[in-house]
Motif scaffolding. Structure first.
Motif, PDB file in Angstrom:
ATOM      1  N   GLY A 107       6.378 -16.178  30.977  1.00 14.72           N
ATOM      2  CA  GLY A 107       4.839 -16.851  31.404  1.00 14.72           C
ATOM      3  C   GLY A 107       4.486 -17.909  30.397  1.00 14.72           C
ATOM      4  N   SER A 108       3.628 -18.503  30.942  1.00 13.28           N
ATOM      5  CA  SER A 108       3.088 -19.783  30.238  1.00 13.28           C
ATOM      6  C   SER A 108       1.589 -20.010  30.552  1.00 13.28           C
ATOM      7  N   PRO A 109       0.617 -20.289  29.711  1.00  6.65           N
ATOM      8  CA  PRO A 109      -0.844 -19.903  29.947  1.00  6.65           C
ATOM      9  C   PRO A 109      -1.020 -21.292  30.450  1.00  6.65           C
ATOM     10  N   ASP A 110      -0.271 -22.510  30.168  1.00  2.00           N
ATOM     11  CA  ASP A 110      -0.580 -23.578  30.887  1.00  2.00           C
ATOM     12  C   ASP A 110       0.214 -24.015  31.986  1.00  2.00           C
ATOM     13  N   GLY A 142       0.632  -1.511   0.107  1.00  5.57           N
ATOM     14  CA  GLY A 142      -0.026   0.022   0.078  1.00  5.57           C
ATOM     15  C   GLY A 142       1.074   1.359  -0.015  1.00  5.57           C
ATOM     16  N   ALA A 143       0.326   2.486   0.101  1.00  7.28           N
ATOM     17  CA  ALA A 143       0.793   3.677  -0.136  1.00  7.28           C
ATOM     18  C   ALA A 143       1.975   4.057   1.033  1.00  7.28           C
ATOM     19  N   THR A 144       1.504   3.353   2.144  1.00  8.74           N
ATOM     20  CA  THR A 144       2.374   3.484   3.344  1.00  8.74           C
ATOM     21  C   THR A 144       3.073   2.448   3.869  1.00  8.74           C
ATOM     22  N   GLU A 145       3.300   1.340   3.029  1.00  7.37           N
ATOM     23  CA  GLU A 145       3.759   0.388   3.364  1.00  7.37           C
ATOM     24  C   GLU A 145       5.151  -0.061   2.669  1.00  7.37           C
ATOM     25  N   VAL A 146       6.166  -1.041   3.126  1.00  9.00           N
ATOM     26  CA  VAL A 146       7.206  -1.256   2.698  1.00  9.00           C
ATOM     27  C   VAL A 146       7.309  -2.743   2.339  1.00  9.00           C
ATOM     28  N   LEU A 147       8.078  -3.264   1.353  1.00 10.83           N
ATOM     29  CA  LEU A 147       8.449  -4.634   1.008  1.00 10.83           C
ATOM     30  C   LEU A 147       9.762  -4.902   1.280  1.00 10.83           C
ATOM     31  N   VAL A 148      10.052  -6.017   2.073  1.00 17.60           N
ATOM     32  CA  VAL A 148      11.414  -6.233   2.522  1.00 17.60           C
ATOM     33  C   VAL A 148      11.652  -7.517   2.066  1.00 17.60           C
ATOM     34  N   ARG A 149      12.663  -7.516   1.470  1.00 16.31           N
ATOM     35  CA  ARG A 149      13.203  -9.030   1.121  1.00 16.31           C
ATOM     36  C   ARG A 149      14.103  -9.611   2.427  1.00 16.31           C
ATOM     37  N   VAL A 150      13.559 -10.519   2.863  1.00 13.49           N
ATOM     38  CA  VAL A 150      14.046 -11.409   4.122  1.00 13.49           C
ATOM     39  C   VAL A 150      15.493 -11.600   3.778  1.00 13.49           C
ATOM     40  N   ALA A 151      16.316 -11.355   4.835  1.00 12.91           N
ATOM     41  CA  ALA A 151      17.816 -11.832   4.865  1.00 12.91           C
ATOM     42  C   ALA A 151      17.902 -12.807   5.969  1.00 12.91           C
ATOM     43  N   ALA A 152      17.103 -12.762   7.000  1.00 19.45           N
ATOM     44  CA  ALA A 152      17.302 -13.477   8.449  1.00 19.45           C
ATOM     45  C   ALA A 152      16.083 -13.550   8.871  1.00 19.45           C
ATOM     46  N   CYS A 153      15.387 -14.834   9.506  1.00 25.37           N
ATOM     47  CA  CYS A 153      14.438 -14.800  10.412  1.00 25.37           C
ATOM     48  C   CYS A 153      14.832 -15.816  11.680  1.00 25.37           C
ATOM     49  N   GLY A 154      14.696 -15.123  12.780  1.00 23.89           N
ATOM     50  CA  GLY A 154      15.017 -15.967  13.940  1.00 23.89           C
ATOM     51  C   GLY A 154      14.111 -16.922  14.335  1.00 23.89           C
ATOM     52  N   LEU A 155      14.229 -18.267  14.771  1.00 26.45           N
ATOM     53  CA  LEU A 155      13.162 -19.064  15.410  1.00 26.45           C
ATOM     54  C   LEU A 155      13.041 -18.951  16.960  1.00 26.45           C
ATOM     55  N   CYS A 156      11.869 -18.785  17.343  1.00 23.13           N
ATOM     56  CA  CYS A 156      11.693 -18.704  19.079  1.00 23.13           C
ATOM     57  C   CYS A 156      11.077 -19.718  19.253  1.00 23.13           C
ATOM     58  N   THR A 157      10.591 -19.749  20.635  1.00 19.77           N
ATOM     59  CA  THR A 157       9.852 -20.782  21.428  1.00 19.77           C
ATOM     60  C   THR A 157       8.584 -21.225  20.501  1.00 19.77           C
ATOM     61  N   MET A 158       7.839 -20.092  20.062  1.00 18.08           N
ATOM     62  CA  MET A 158       6.570 -20.114  19.337  1.00 18.08           C
ATOM     63  C   MET A 158       6.924 -21.176  18.244  1.00 18.08           C
ATOM     64  N   GLU A 159       7.758 -20.852  17.326  1.00 15.48           N
ATOM     65  CA  GLU A 159       8.042 -21.771  16.157  1.00 15.48           C
ATOM     66  C   GLU A 159       8.284 -22.880  16.511  1.00 15.48           C
ATOM     67  N   GLY A 160       9.036 -23.253  17.598  1.00 14.85           N
ATOM     68  CA  GLY A 160       9.404 -24.679  18.014  1.00 14.85           C
ATOM     69  C   GLY A 160       8.198 -25.283  18.511  1.00 14.85           C
ATOM     70  N   ASN A 161       7.398 -24.527  19.441  1.00 16.43           N
ATOM     71  CA  ASN A 161       6.224 -25.433  19.680  1.00 16.43           C
ATOM     72  C   ASN A 161       5.305 -25.798  18.845  1.00 16.43           C
ATOM     73  N   LEU A 162       5.066 -25.056  17.672  1.00 15.22           N
ATOM     74  CA  LEU A 162       4.084 -25.209  16.494  1.00 15.22           C
ATOM     75  C   LEU A 162       4.897 -26.366  15.862  1.00 15.22           C
ATOM     76  N   TYR A 163       5.946 -26.572  15.667  1.00 13.40           N
ATOM     77  CA  TYR A 163       6.601 -27.795  14.791  1.00 13.40           C
ATOM     78  C   TYR A 163       6.645 -29.031  15.889  1.00 13.40           C
ATOM     79  N   ALA A 164       6.858 -28.860  16.957  1.00 10.94           N
ATOM     80  CA  ALA A 164       6.818 -30.157  17.966  1.00 10.94           C
ATOM     81  C   ALA A 164       5.323 -30.443  18.224  1.00 10.94           C
ATOM     82  N   GLY A 165       4.180 -29.674  17.833  1.00 11.94           N
ATOM     83  CA  GLY A 165       3.041 -29.903  18.118  1.00 11.94           C
ATOM     84  C   GLY A 165       2.113 -29.684  19.294  1.00 11.94           C
ATOM     85  N   ARG A 166       3.180 -28.908  20.247  1.00 11.93           N
ATOM     86  CA  ARG A 166       2.820 -28.528  21.520  1.00 11.93           C
ATOM     87  C   ARG A 166       1.774 -27.207  21.427  1.00 11.93           C
TER      88      ARG A 166
END
Length: 338
Positions: A258-261, A23-47
């Motif tokens: 924190g952890s909701p469970d 959009g008019a006030t948006e930016v397109l960024v070509r990704v150079a690096a993406c870090g993986l945190c606990t959330m991505e690990g939990n998604l992949y592990a099925g947690r």
């Protein structure tokens, strides 16, 4: 463009989608690096069984295109800039947003992409789009470190919530990735001393390279001065009990982890009252925290602390290996480099 989607526990696929429009006030960024945190690990592990998900919210890259009105904005990112990207969506209209606390925006995060994937950052791919106001130039830093902008902003927020002042004695409970960042930022902001409390001997040994004043188990709390501010970076009722034992009268405790469970913690009301303690939470980050984090990255002040926290780098084609490593053995940050 190629983009990774976690489709089930232990399953990820690379999809091809059109490069997104901006959009008019948006930016397109070509990704150079993406870090993986606990959330991505939990998604992949099925947690965290939310599928299919386009994950990846710790992103850095090069600005490839800007919207027609971006140049009108003060201090706007320009084509070619290396940037760290704030992918949090803030509605701007709910009571927390209008009260200056957009970290706890009432609107749900994420959305649905045209391929049916639920978006949780969607940084595990070749491009991301973000409002220009949420894209922060960082100079010439290593993109893997620039991708730490999001967790750094969270820790900047944590220090603000704890009202850290130069000369404060600080205790950090937990020597994981976030514990390392709290140590680094407390040092940067002039803490008189920083003690790290960690049960695991291996993690205690690892954080000693970052030179805390002490790295101890909870059983040795009596050997160090009580702290003006205690940051709890792990989610357990034992950690909160340790914080109460570590904090000085009149001090502050920040519940960053924190952890909701997780099991409910006990907070003794009379002790908080009698000792005049302040107990607060810290969740996510605000735009002003991003500004500070970007400047810390740009200035190189934290580089020596951040470089050892890059555990491994994987190309996008090996994203399954990156996710498996994040979901399995303890790591600091695994980085995917499209």
């Amino acid at each position: 463009m190629r983009t990774a989607v976690i489709t089930a526990a232990g399953q990820v696929e690379i999809r091809k989608l059109p490069v997104p429009e901006i959009g008019a006030t948006e930016v397109l960024v070509r990704v150079a690096a993406c870090g993986l945190c606990t959330m991505e690990g939990n998604l992949y592990a099925g947690r965290m069984p939310v599928y299919p998900t386009a994950a990846g919210h710790e992103v850095a890259g090069r600005v490839e295109r800007v919207g027609d009105r971006v140049a009108e904005l003060e201090d706007a990112p320009a084509v070619g800039d290396l940037v760290t990207v704030d992918l949090l969506t803030r509605c701007g209209a709910c009571r927390p947003c209008r009260g200056g606390q957009s970290a706890v925006c009432s609107s749900p995060q994420g959305g649905m992409r045209e391929d049916g994937a639920i978006t949780m950052g969607a940084g595990l791919g070749e491009y991301v789009v973000a409002p220009a106001a949420q894209v922060w130039p960082v100079g010439t830093v290593d993109p893997a470190l620039a991708a730490m902008g999001e967790p750094l902003a969270c820790v900047v927020h944590s220090l603000r919530r704890g009202a850290l002042r130069a000369g404060d004695r600080v205790t950090v409970i937990g020597a994981g990735y976030m514990g390392h960042l709290h140590l680094a930022l407390a040092r940067h902001h002039g803490a008189r001393s920083v003690t790290v409390v960690e049960l695991d001997p291996g993690r205690r040994s690892a954080i000693e390279a970052a030179a805390p004043d002490a790295a101890i188990g909870p059983d040795l709390l009596g050997t160090v001065p009580r702290a003006d501010v205690v940051f709890v970076t792990i989610a357990s009722k034992e950690a909160i009990a340790t914080a109460l034992a570590a904090v000085a009268d009149g001090g502050r405790i920040v519940l960053f982890g924190g952890s909701p469970d997780g099991p409910p913690a006990e907070l003794p009301g009379y002790e908080v009252h009698r000792r005049q303690l302040t107990v607060t939470g810290s969740y996510s980050q605000e735009p002003e925290d991003w500004r500070a984090a970007a400047e810390l990255l740009r200035g190189g002040t934290l580089t020596r602390y951040l470089e050892p926290l890059v555990t491994a780098r994987y190309p996008l084609d090996d994203v399954d290996q990156a996710l498996a490593r994040t979901a399995g053995t303890p790591v600091y940050r695994v980085v995917v480099t499209p």
